[in-house]
Design a protein around this motif. Sequence first.
Motif, PDB file in Angstrom:
ATOM      1  N   ALA A 228       0.840  -1.205   0.000  1.00 22.12           N
ATOM      2  CA  ALA A 228       0.000   0.000   0.000  1.00 22.12           C
ATOM      3  C   ALA A 228       0.869   1.247   0.000  1.00 22.12           C
ATOM      4  O   ALA A 228       0.597   2.204  -0.737  1.00 22.12           O
ATOM      5  CB  ALA A 228      -0.922  -0.011   1.217  1.00 22.12           C
ATOM      6  N   ALA A 229       1.909   1.237   0.816  1.00 24.36           N
ATOM      7  CA  ALA A 229       2.817   2.386   0.876  1.00 24.36           C
ATOM      8  C   ALA A 229       3.524   2.584  -0.461  1.00 24.36           C
ATOM      9  O   ALA A 229       3.670   3.712  -0.944  1.00 24.36           O
ATOM     10  CB  ALA A 229       3.836   2.181   1.998  1.00 24.36           C
ATOM     11  N   GLN A 230       3.947   1.474  -1.058  1.00 25.43           N
ATOM     12  CA  GLN A 230       4.632   1.542  -2.359  1.00 25.43           C
ATOM     13  C   GLN A 230       3.715   2.142  -3.419  1.00 25.43           C
ATOM     14  O   GLN A 230       4.137   2.960  -4.252  1.00 25.43           O
ATOM     15  CB  GLN A 230       5.066   0.137  -2.779  1.00 25.43           C
ATOM     16  CG  GLN A 230       5.716   0.062  -4.142  1.00 25.43           C
ATOM     17  CD  GLN A 230       7.212   0.276  -4.083  1.00 25.43           C
ATOM     18  OE1 GLN A 230       7.784   0.444  -3.020  1.00 25.43           O
ATOM     19  NE2 GLN A 230       7.841   0.309  -5.234  1.00 25.43           N
ATOM     20  N   HIS A 231       2.443   1.787  -3.363  1.00 22.97           N
ATOM     21  CA  HIS A 231       1.471   2.268  -4.343  1.00 22.97           C
ATOM     22  C   HIS A 231       1.318   3.785  -4.250  1.00 22.97           C
ATOM     23  O   HIS A 231       1.140   4.472  -5.268  1.00 22.97           O
ATOM     24  CB  HIS A 231       0.124   1.584  -4.116  1.00 22.97           C
ATOM     25  CG  HIS A 231      -0.913   1.942  -5.130  1.00 22.97           C
ATOM     26  ND1 HIS A 231      -0.965   1.373  -6.392  1.00 22.97           N
ATOM     27  CD2 HIS A 231      -1.947   2.830  -5.084  1.00 22.97           C
ATOM     28  CE1 HIS A 231      -1.966   1.890  -7.068  1.00 22.97           C
ATOM     29  NE2 HIS A 231      -2.585   2.776  -6.305  1.00 22.97           N
ATOM     30  N   VAL A 232       1.370   4.318  -3.044  1.00 21.98           N
ATOM     31  CA  VAL A 232       1.224   5.766  -2.831  1.00 21.98           C
ATOM     32  C   VAL A 232       2.524   6.495  -3.163  1.00 21.98           C
ATOM     33  O   VAL A 232       2.543   7.480  -3.910  1.00 21.98           O
ATOM     34  CB  VAL A 232       0.807   6.060  -1.382  1.00 21.98           C
ATOM     35  CG1 VAL A 232       0.812   7.570  -1.122  1.00 21.98           C
ATOM     36  CG2 VAL A 232      -0.578   5.485  -1.095  1.00 21.98           C
ATOM     37  N   ILE A 233       3.632   5.991  -2.631  1.00 21.58           N
ATOM     38  CA  ILE A 233       4.909   6.692  -2.734  1.00 21.58           C
ATOM     39  C   ILE A 233       5.429   6.749  -4.168  1.00 21.58           C
ATOM     40  O   ILE A 233       6.051   7.731  -4.570  1.00 21.58           O
ATOM     41  CB  ILE A 233       5.954   6.012  -1.810  1.00 21.58           C
ATOM     42  CG1 ILE A 233       5.566   6.214  -0.351  1.00 21.58           C
ATOM     43  CG2 ILE A 233       7.348   6.561  -2.058  1.00 21.58           C
ATOM     44  CD1 ILE A 233       6.396   5.410   0.627  1.00 21.58           C
ATOM     45  N   GLU A 234       5.160   5.712  -4.948  1.00 21.40           N
ATOM     46  CA  GLU A 234       5.717   5.662  -6.303  1.00 21.40           C
ATOM     47  C   GLU A 234       5.170   6.765  -7.207  1.00 21.40           C
ATOM     48  O   GLU A 234       5.692   7.017  -8.285  1.00 21.40           O
ATOM     49  CB  GLU A 234       5.458   4.300  -6.932  1.00 21.40           C
ATOM     50  CG  GLU A 234       4.005   3.998  -7.210  1.00 21.40           C
ATOM     51  CD  GLU A 234       3.789   2.578  -7.715  1.00 21.40           C
ATOM     52  OE1 GLU A 234       2.643   2.258  -8.078  1.00 21.40           O
ATOM     53  OE2 GLU A 234       4.763   1.799  -7.747  1.00 21.40           O
ATOM     54  N   LYS A 235       4.129   7.465  -6.747  1.00 20.56           N
ATOM     55  CA  LYS A 235       3.588   8.585  -7.513  1.00 20.56           C
ATOM     56  C   LYS A 235       4.412   9.858  -7.321  1.00 20.56           C
ATOM     57  O   LYS A 235       4.236  10.827  -8.067  1.00 20.56           O
ATOM     58  CB  LYS A 235       2.133   8.830  -7.117  1.00 20.56           C
ATOM     59  CG  LYS A 235       1.175   7.711  -7.533  1.00 20.56           C
ATOM     60  CD  LYS A 235      -0.246   8.006  -7.087  1.00 20.56           C
ATOM     61  CE  LYS A 235      -1.228   7.000  -7.684  1.00 20.56           C
ATOM     62  NZ  LYS A 235      -0.905   5.622  -7.367  1.00 20.56           N
ATOM     63  N   ASN A 236       5.286   9.879  -6.321  1.00 21.11           N
ATOM     64  CA  ASN A 236       6.158  11.041  -6.123  1.00 21.11           C
ATOM     65  C   ASN A 236       7.154  11.128  -7.280  1.00 21.11           C
ATOM     66  O   ASN A 236       7.671  10.109  -7.755  1.00 21.11           O
ATOM     67  CB  ASN A 236       6.921  10.922  -4.805  1.00 21.11           C
ATOM     68  CG  ASN A 236       6.013  10.998  -3.597  1.00 21.11           C
ATOM     69  OD1 ASN A 236       4.905  11.521  -3.694  1.00 21.11           O
ATOM     70  ND2 ASN A 236       6.474  10.483  -2.469  1.00 21.11           N
TER      71      ASN A 236
END
Length: 259
Positions: A228-236
């Motif tokens: 879940a964190a990877q899914h959010v952070i990869e948009k940075n």
Amino acid sequence: VLILAITFTNKAAEELRRRCLSFCEEDFMPTIKTLNAFGYSILQKNEHLVGSLRVLSQMDRLKILSALMENRRIDKDLTYIDRKVKQYSTCDDRNAFLKKEGLSDTFVELYSCFQRIIQQNGYISFDEQITKCLDLFQDHPDVLIAIQKRYPYIMVDEYQDIDEAQAAFIYQVADHGNIVAVGDDDQSIYGFRGGSNKYMLEFSKHFRNAQTVVLSDNFRSAKPIVDAAQHVIEKNTMRIRKNIRATKQGDDHAVPKVL
């Protein structure tokens, strides 16, 4: 060979010291300090050049302001005055600030006396432990050269949260290039005080021979949380690309769905 290990909190420094002692004898321990404590130690060792300095604690601030307020019979909350003094010291248009806040000439006189007491007693702010070192290096390059020779190897932890002055300090102390910076550019959280992951992202631009090593295994959180964190952070957009892998499995129902 002396190794300098720098981190950002006293708790982290103690943890680092404890871990080093588990495999390293006391006589061969690296020098482990917070960044600001290291800067302060440099100022203390060069007192003959910078004068006798001491860090102004919050308790020191409040004691001085309380006495000044009592002498001037200012009947306001101490923390309120402290906050206004801090704001007044950094605002661009002081006259506009005074008018907006409804502060009188008495406040200006209190502020002037406060600053005079600070200077007379050699008080410096938390951040000045670094900025005054930069001034010292500029005025006395031999001091910087001595530090570089004393610590030929440097490690900096939590590198994603350093600010501009701290970056300049590290660049100069580690000008020999023997430096390891540890951090997670996705966890930069101190932007409100000037910290930025840009210095981590630009590390290889400043240290030309630097290599980037990505630690992809996460040993702390279960797979649903990591995914879940990877899914959010990869948009940075301002980050080092990485694919984090969880070593623990977990229940998908424990994590809300990420849109």
